[in-house]
Scaffold this motif. Structure first.
Motif, PDB file in Angstrom:
ATOM      1  N   ARG A 356      33.895   1.701  17.444  1.00  0.00           N
ATOM      2  CA  ARG A 356      33.808   3.117  16.928  1.00  0.00           C
ATOM      3  C   ARG A 356      32.707   3.715  17.939  1.00  0.00           C
ATOM      4  NH1 ARG A 356      33.797   7.525  16.535  1.00  0.00           N
ATOM      5  NH2 ARG A 356      33.886   8.940  14.618  1.00  0.00           N
ATOM      6  N   ARG A 418      29.722   0.642  13.015  1.00  0.00           N
ATOM      7  CA  ARG A 418      30.612   0.845  11.939  1.00  0.00           C
ATOM      8  C   ARG A 418      32.094   0.829  11.990  1.00  0.00           C
ATOM      9  NH1 ARG A 418      32.159   6.506  11.560  1.00  0.00           N
ATOM     10  NH2 ARG A 418      31.280   7.889  13.047  1.00  0.00           N
ATOM     11  N   ARG A 419      32.898   0.535  11.086  1.00  0.00           N
ATOM     12  CA  ARG A 419      34.326   0.380  11.420  1.00  0.00           C
ATOM     13  C   ARG A 419      34.929   2.039  11.462  1.00  0.00           C
ATOM     14  NH1 ARG A 419      36.710  -3.711   8.596  1.00  0.00           N
ATOM     15  NH2 ARG A 419      38.069  -2.263   7.043  1.00  0.00           N
TER      16      ARG A 419
END
Length: 466
Positions: A356, A418-419
């Motif tokens: 990301r 983060r995803r």
């Protein structure tokens, strides 16, 4: 230019040139190992190589869903170079000097790959011509000069800035107004490298099981339809195919990249193009291209086609849309008009892993024995080697065989991100980002402005690239 006889898919031209390897046996059932490596591409094979060299008695098993090099390792553009995804962000997080150390490690990694290939007798058509990146609009030239200055600031004092005439004396790109060149790069044949590396690690005693898809990775376990491998260390080396693992769909986005390769070009065409140094060639467009002059005098050229498939899906053996083939052909002819009559022999696609925040990472969780490396964002031919040596050092440190090393202290080790957003937001976001980049490139082609198109700046911010 003829495309009617173009081979589309079939993994890649590199495999059409070399042939797919004889199949290795799948996992025969439950078993144990000291280290289980999931993924038989560059990351997994380099990791097996360096671990086995460091500790010859280790029982190492590599599990590969298809065959070694089926993914990006067998489909890439053959750029062995010193670029690494995320360096600028690591400078912000850990300081400039930490990022300089990371860049220096990447510079040395190019040398390391060349050294090991020679030492192990792997003939991968390696030619050390460096990397030439060209600009052909005022906006690209401004970005190129900024890029050159930044690279110098990160310690690349041997990088060279060239004007229009000097650029065309090296490679006669139509309309080129400048370029930057670094010696830290080489052209290679991706499949010759991956096949040679797989044979080398097998000769060292590493076990490779192909046609063995891993469905889930858990602490000390790698689960497959044929059985489970139990090991103190389980390493995820799956790059663009990571989303296929249970619980990993939003970890790294499988970004699509496509390539074409011409027939071998005659001497008369090369006389107009030059390219005698066989540098790897790129540009400063937002939706950039990358190319090489192959050992048998073809041009292999790549760029973005359909950038992302809904739900993090991956391609079917590299098949590429006709519109993408045509778009890449147009880039080829724009760069080199004398190739207009050349046949396109092969077109293919593959996926690369994109975190990301667009930062490559290496991690070993000492509490679980789970490790991973990847997120190379298209710069993996060399970065995989640095990642593998770093995983080796992390495992040796964790097992008490050594202490911290220069590699384990690099700023990309243990980086967390983060995803990606759930669908349909990531599909909308990625396609919107590349639509913006292409629109910006079109406007810059006809604009006298030296500044970057503002739409591209917005796309960079939304994508998390800056």
């Amino acid at each position: 230019m003829s495309t009617g006889s173009t081979v589309n898919g079939g993994i890649s031209f590199w495999y059409a040139d070399q042939g797919t390897p004889p199949a290795r046996e799948p996992l025969p059932g439950d078993t144990t190992a000291d280290v289980c490596i999931v993924g038989g591409g560059y990351t997994g094979l380099w990791t097996a190589y360096y671990l086995k060299k460091a500790v010859p008695f280790l029982n190492i098993t590599v599990l590969e869903a298809k065959f070694c090099g089926y993914g990006a390792s067998g489909r890439n553009g053959g750029w062995l170079y010193n670029g690494i995804a995320g360096r600028d962000r690591y400078a912000k997080l850990h300081g400039h000097e930490a990022a300089v150390r990371l860049q220096q490690a990447m510079n040395e990694t190019v040398d390391e790959v060349v050294r090991v290939a020679a030492e192990e007798g792997i003939d991968a058509d390696i030619h050390r011509g460096g990397v030439l990146e060209v600009a052909y609009t005022p906006a690209q030239l401004a970005r190129l000069k900024d890029f050159h200055s930044v690279e110098i600031a990160f310690g690349e004092t041997d990088r060279v800035l060239r004007g229009a005439r000097e650029t065309c004396e090296r490679v006669n790109v139509t309309g080129a107004v400048g370029s930057t060149w670094t010696p830290h790069g080489a052209r290679l044949h991706p499949v010759k490298l991956v096949k040679g590396l797989a044979a080398t690690v097998e000769a060292l005693g590493v076990t490779i099981h192909e046609s063995t898809p891993v469905t889930e990775i858990a602490p000390k376990h790698a689960h497959t339809p044929y059985g489970t491998v139990r090991a103190p260390y389980v390493l995820r080396c799956t790059e663009g195919f990571t989303a296929s693992l249970k619980g990993q769909r939003r970890t790294w986005l499988p970004m699509n990249s496509s390539m074409i390769v011409t027939e071998p070009l005659p001497r008369s065409v090369w006389d107009t193009i030059g390219w005698d140094g066989r540098e790897t060639l790129g540009d400063m467009a937002h939706a950039y291209m990358y190319a090489q002059r192959t050992a048998d005098d073809r041009i292999a050229l790549g760029g973005r086609g359909v950038p992302y498939r809904f739900g993090s899906a991956t391609d079917n053996d590299g098949r590429t849309r006709p519109a993408t083939v045509e778009a890449l052909r147009e880039i080829l002819v724009r760069f080199f008009p004398t190739t207009a009559g050349a046949r396109i022999d092969h077109a293919w696609s593959g996926v690369l892993g994109v975190p990301r925040d667009w930062c490559a990472t290496v991690t070993l969780d000492r509490s679980t024995g789970l490790g991973w490396a990847g997120g190379y964002v298209g710069s993996g031919v060399a970065t995989t080697n640095l990642a593998a040596r770093t995983l080796r050092d992390l495992i040796q440190q964790d097992s008490g065989q050594s202490g911290p090393t220069e590699l384990t202290e690099l700023p990309w080790v243990g980086h967390k991100v983060r995803r990606w957003e759930p669908e349909p937001f990531r599909w909308i976001g990625v396609h919107g980002m590349y639509a913006a980049y292409r629109a910006a490139d079109r406007r810059e082609l006809t604009s006298p402005r030296a500044g970057t198109d503002p739409v591209a700046k917005v796309a960079d911010r939304l994508a998390g690239r800056h």
